[in-house]
Design a protein around this motif. Structure first.
Motif, PDB file in Angstrom:
ATOM      1  N   VAL A 122      -4.101 -14.771  25.893  1.00 16.76           N
ATOM      2  CA  VAL A 122      -3.180 -14.137  24.945  1.00 16.76           C
ATOM      3  C   VAL A 122      -3.630 -12.711  24.667  1.00 16.76           C
ATOM      4  O   VAL A 122      -2.833 -11.768  24.687  1.00 16.76           O
ATOM      5  CB  VAL A 122      -3.101 -14.950  23.642  1.00 16.76           C
ATOM      6  N   ALA A 123      -4.933 -12.542  24.412  1.00 16.51           N
ATOM      7  CA  ALA A 123      -5.453 -11.214  24.104  1.00 16.51           C
ATOM      8  C   ALA A 123      -5.348 -10.264  25.295  1.00 16.51           C
ATOM      9  O   ALA A 123      -4.978  -9.088  25.141  1.00 16.51           O
ATOM     10  CB  ALA A 123      -6.905 -11.331  23.653  1.00 16.51           C
ATOM     11  N   GLU A 124      -5.654 -10.768  26.480  1.00 16.53           N
ATOM     12  CA  GLU A 124      -5.736  -9.900  27.653  1.00 16.53           C
ATOM     13  C   GLU A 124      -4.385  -9.623  28.308  1.00 16.53           C
ATOM     14  O   GLU A 124      -4.225  -8.591  28.984  1.00 16.53           O
ATOM     15  CB  GLU A 124      -6.683 -10.525  28.676  1.00 16.53           C
ATOM     16  N   HIS A 125      -3.414 -10.518  28.108  1.00 14.08           N
ATOM     17  CA  HIS A 125      -2.152 -10.372  28.831  1.00 14.08           C
ATOM     18  C   HIS A 125      -0.910 -10.431  27.936  1.00 14.08           C
ATOM     19  O   HIS A 125      -0.003  -9.605  28.115  1.00 14.08           O
ATOM     20  CB  HIS A 125      -2.055 -11.443  29.913  1.00 14.08           C
ATOM     21  N   LEU A 126      -0.837 -11.398  27.015  1.00 15.29           N
ATOM     22  CA  LEU A 126       0.377 -11.525  26.205  1.00 15.29           C
ATOM     23  C   LEU A 126       0.524 -10.350  25.242  1.00 15.29           C
ATOM     24  O   LEU A 126       1.614  -9.774  25.122  1.00 15.29           O
ATOM     25  CB  LEU A 126       0.375 -12.842  25.433  1.00 15.29           C
ATOM     26  N   VAL A 127      -0.541  -9.999  24.557  1.00 16.69           N
ATOM     27  CA  VAL A 127      -0.455  -8.877  23.610  1.00 16.69           C
ATOM     28  C   VAL A 127      -0.036  -7.584  24.312  1.00 16.69           C
ATOM     29  O   VAL A 127       0.896  -6.908  23.854  1.00 16.69           O
ATOM     30  CB  VAL A 127      -1.774  -8.711  22.835  1.00 16.69           C
ATOM     31  N   PRO A 128      -0.672  -7.204  25.424  1.00 12.21           N
ATOM     32  CA  PRO A 128      -0.189  -5.993  26.115  1.00 12.21           C
ATOM     33  C   PRO A 128       1.267  -6.088  26.553  1.00 12.21           C
ATOM     34  O   PRO A 128       1.996  -5.083  26.518  1.00 12.21           O
ATOM     35  CB  PRO A 128      -1.124  -5.883  27.329  1.00 12.21           C
ATOM     36  N   ASP A 129       1.717  -7.264  26.963  1.00 13.06           N
ATOM     37  CA  ASP A 129       3.115  -7.440  27.371  1.00 13.06           C
ATOM     38  C   ASP A 129       4.053  -7.128  26.208  1.00 13.06           C
ATOM     39  O   ASP A 129       5.128  -6.550  26.400  1.00 13.06           O
ATOM     40  CB  ASP A 129       3.332  -8.880  27.855  1.00 13.06           C
ATOM     41  N   LEU A 130       3.654  -7.497  24.996  1.00 17.90           N
ATOM     42  CA  LEU A 130       4.514  -7.307  23.828  1.00 17.90           C
ATOM     43  C   LEU A 130       4.562  -5.862  23.351  1.00 17.90           C
ATOM     44  O   LEU A 130       5.540  -5.457  22.712  1.00 17.90           O
ATOM     45  CB  LEU A 130       4.027  -8.189  22.669  1.00 17.90           C
ATOM     46  N   ILE A 131       3.532  -5.078  23.660  1.00 14.59           N
ATOM     47  CA  ILE A 131       3.440  -3.753  23.049  1.00 14.59           C
ATOM     48  C   ILE A 131       3.521  -2.589  24.031  1.00 14.59           C
ATOM     49  O   ILE A 131       3.496  -1.431  23.599  1.00 14.59           O
ATOM     50  CB  ILE A 131       2.150  -3.616  22.215  1.00 14.59           C
ATOM     51  N   THR A 132       3.651  -2.876  25.322  1.00 13.59           N
ATOM     52  CA  THR A 132       3.630  -1.768  26.290  1.00 13.59           C
ATOM     53  C   THR A 132       4.860  -1.670  27.178  1.00 13.59           C
ATOM     54  O   THR A 132       5.139  -0.582  27.708  1.00 13.59           O
ATOM     55  CB  THR A 132       2.395  -1.876  27.217  1.00 13.59           C
ATOM     56  N   THR A 133       5.601  -2.759  27.380  1.00 12.13           N
ATOM     57  CA  THR A 133       6.680  -2.745  28.373  1.00 12.13           C
ATOM     58  C   THR A 133       8.040  -2.950  27.710  1.00 12.13           C
ATOM     59  O   THR A 133       8.330  -4.046  27.203  1.00 12.13           O
ATOM     60  CB  THR A 133       6.465  -3.857  29.425  1.00 12.13           C
ATOM     61  N   PRO A 134       8.904  -1.925  27.688  1.00 13.55           N
ATOM     62  CA  PRO A 134      10.253  -2.117  27.125  1.00 13.55           C
ATOM     63  C   PRO A 134      11.047  -3.141  27.933  1.00 13.55           C
ATOM     64  O   PRO A 134      10.953  -3.186  29.166  1.00 13.55           O
ATOM     65  CB  PRO A 134      10.880  -0.722  27.233  1.00 13.55           C
ATOM     66  N   ARG A 135      11.801  -3.959  27.233  1.00 10.18           N
ATOM     67  CA  ARG A 135      12.655  -4.967  27.878  1.00 10.18           C
ATOM     68  C   ARG A 135      13.992  -5.003  27.151  1.00 10.18           C
ATOM     69  O   ARG A 135      14.103  -4.572  26.004  1.00 10.18           O
ATOM     70  CB  ARG A 135      11.982  -6.339  27.836  1.00 10.18           C
ATOM     71  N   TRP A 136      15.005  -5.558  27.826  1.00 10.08           N
ATOM     72  CA  TRP A 136      16.314  -5.679  27.190  1.00 10.08           C
ATOM     73  C   TRP A 136      16.233  -6.739  26.096  1.00 10.08           C
ATOM     74  O   TRP A 136      15.850  -7.883  26.361  1.00 10.08           O
ATOM     75  CB  TRP A 136      17.392  -6.050  28.201  1.00 10.08           C
ATOM     76  N   ILE A 137      16.585  -6.344  24.877  1.00 10.35           N
ATOM     77  CA  ILE A 137      16.576  -7.248  23.727  1.00 10.35           C
ATOM     78  C   ILE A 137      18.026  -7.545  23.372  1.00 10.35           C
ATOM     79  O   ILE A 137      18.713  -6.694  22.783  1.00 10.35           O
ATOM     80  CB  ILE A 137      15.842  -6.632  22.523  1.00 10.35           C
ATOM     81  N   PRO A 138      18.548  -8.728  23.706  1.00 12.67           N
ATOM     82  CA  PRO A 138      19.973  -8.998  23.486  1.00 12.67           C
ATOM     83  C   PRO A 138      20.428  -8.809  22.049  1.00 12.67           C
ATOM     84  O   PRO A 138      21.512  -8.255  21.804  1.00 12.67           O
ATOM     85  CB  PRO A 138      20.114 -10.458  23.930  1.00 12.67           C
ATOM     86  N   GLU A 139      19.632  -9.235  21.105  1.00 13.11           N
ATOM     87  CA  GLU A 139      20.052  -9.138  19.694  1.00 13.11           C
ATOM     88  C   GLU A 139      20.083  -7.698  19.191  1.00 13.11           C
ATOM     89  O   GLU A 139      20.742  -7.408  18.187  1.00 13.11           O
ATOM     90  CB  GLU A 139      19.123  -9.962  18.811  1.00 13.11           C
ATOM     91  N   LEU A 140      19.360  -6.797  19.850  1.00 16.22           N
ATOM     92  CA  LEU A 140      19.397  -5.379  19.480  1.00 16.22           C
ATOM     93  C   LEU A 140      20.360  -4.591  20.353  1.00 16.22           C
ATOM     94  O   LEU A 140      20.640  -3.420  20.081  1.00 16.22           O
ATOM     95  CB  LEU A 140      17.998  -4.771  19.594  1.00 16.22           C
ATOM     96  N   GLU A 141      20.836  -5.226  21.424  1.00  9.03           N
ATOM     97  CA  GLU A 141      21.713  -4.580  22.388  1.00  9.03           C
ATOM     98  C   GLU A 141      21.107  -3.256  22.859  1.00  9.03           C
ATOM     99  O   GLU A 141      21.778  -2.228  22.957  1.00  9.03           O
ATOM    100  CB  GLU A 141      23.114  -4.361  21.808  1.00  9.03           C
ATOM    101  N   ALA A 142      19.813  -3.326  23.170  1.00 10.40           N
ATOM    102  CA  ALA A 142      19.101  -2.126  23.592  1.00 10.40           C
ATOM    103  C   ALA A 142      17.797  -2.519  24.255  1.00 10.40           C
ATOM    104  O   ALA A 142      17.300  -3.632  24.068  1.00 10.40           O
ATOM    105  CB  ALA A 142      18.814  -1.227  22.388  1.00 10.40           C
TER     106      ALA A 142
END
Length: 407
Positions: A122-142
């Protein structure tokens, strides 16, 4: 003196109507198909439940002129951008929520590690995934960083590990105790398909970075239930039995109480109130979901999250059928997107992707701009590779132990 007549013999009670046998998990459904069933089933359940999350069954029926029967629009219609308490999220119209975003993020971690995960993953891979890579967020439509959509209980992971440098195995301590970890643990069950105990242990380790107490326990039990549902020949009842064999404390008691009640119903309409009554003694949130009690979401050995027991209960009520199980979860209200995510994953694990209505999965994929099957194929490939490594590790251990025992 006349002898009084004997009372008429009681009429024999007719036998109860036979309950249709719950469908068994067919032996011929492949691991890849079950993985697709898990991820597609979870995402569709999430998207169906999102627009009515937080409401009561009565409010849901009033808003939609009856029970929700498929994909619906936002609860507040065109005012979704400003209407509280949901603004600014476009919940509805086939949009997945943070449950699915986190589930797919965990799949990406498996693709990188290609082995069993733990809190350090989680520390080495999940956290960086959440804070470094933009992705399409359906609820934000962006496009946005997932961190900008996930709930406070998931932001906790980033705050504690990335900024606080807390030991990942202890980072979940102090977080609110909710379903945040359990809602995305289904991939752990796929990687450990057929091995509920292994899934339980791995999910507990992963969830230590996110949750404590019965929130962490629920993550372990959900993963175990998915692993059990992947077993050829499994049924809704066998999945519940495996969950109970591993669950501890209030989580076990809540599952027992809800599932005992669920076995009396085959129609989710009749089960909505009774299932809530059964889980209420173990739920700390209280009767008003939007206004939690002062004791809500605190660690305890006596309590449980609401979502997992109800998901398992709806699995029994629905007899393993996707529509009945997931629509029951959706119309239950409260945190129904997470309930439907869990129950949808379980049905998908039992019967494969074909169990999920195609008209729903196609629309959710289109509306959410999300590939629902590609991550499943990759997850199944990871699971096969992990199993091969497990076999080699086990054989090495057997050889070492045999040498020790014979010396």
């Amino acid at each position: 003196m006349t002898t009084p007549a004997s009372p008429p013999a009681p009429r024999p009670t007719p036998p109860p109507a036979p309950v249709p046998a719950a469908p068994r998990s067919p032996a011929h459904v492949s691991l890849a198909d079950r993985a697709a069933g898990v991820l597609v089933g979870a995402a569709v359940g999430d998207a169906l439940g999102g627009p009515v999350e937080g409401w009561t069954p009565e409010a849901i029926a009033a808003r939609h002129g009856g029970r929700v029967k498929g994909i619906v629009g936002p609860f507040h219609g065109e005012d979704w951008r400003t209407a509280r308490p949901l603004a600014p999220y476009h919940k509805g119209d086939g949009h997945v929520t943070d449950d699915t975003l986190m589930t797919h993020a965990l799949v990406r971690v498996y693709e990188k590690v290609r082995d069993h995960l733990d809190a350090y993953s989680v520390a080495e891979h999940l956290v960086p995934d959440l804070i470094t890579t933009p992705r399409w967020i359906p609820e934000l439509e962006a496009e946005a960083l997932p961190l900008q959509r996930i709930f406070l209980a998931e932001k906790w992971i980033v705050a504690r590990i990335h900024y606080g440098h807390v030991d990942p195995r202890e980072a979940g301590a102090g977080n609110i105790v909710n379903c945040g970890a359990a809602m995305y643990m289904a991939p752990v069950g796929v990687v450990n398909a057929g091995n509920p105990a292994g899934a339980y242990a791995e999910a507990l380790d992963i969830a230590g970075a996110h949750q404590s107490s019965y929130g962490r326990e629920a993550a372990g039990v959900l993963a175990a239930a998915v692993a059990a549902a992947c077993t050829p020949g499994a049924t809704a009842e066998s999945v519940v039995a495996e969950a109970l064999a591993l669950a501890k404390d209030g989580t076990r008691a809540a599952i027992e109480a809800v599932c005992e009640t669920a076995r009396r119903y085959q129609d989710f309409e009749d089960a909505l109130g009774p299932l809530r009554e059964a889980v209420a003694p173990f739920d700390t949130v209280g009767p008003d979901y939007r206004n939690p009690s002062l004791g809500a979401r605190r660690p305890s050995r006596l309590h449980a999250i609401e979502e997992l027991p109800v998901a398992l209960g709806m699995l029994l009520v629905g007899g393993g059928d996707y529509r009945r199980t997931v629509l029951g979860s959706v119309n239950y209200g409260r945190d129904c997107d997470s309930i439907a995510t869990m129950s949808g994953a379980l049905v998908g694990a039992l019967h494969g992707e074909a169990a999920v209505p195609g008209e729903w999965s196609r629309e959710v994929a289109r509306a959410s701009r999300l590939d629902l099957t590609g991550p499943a194929r990759r997850l199944a490939a990871v699971a096969r590779g992990v199993h091969a490594r497990d076999v080699r590790r086990r054989r090495h251990h057997e050889a070492v132990f045999h040498a020790l025992a014979e010396s």
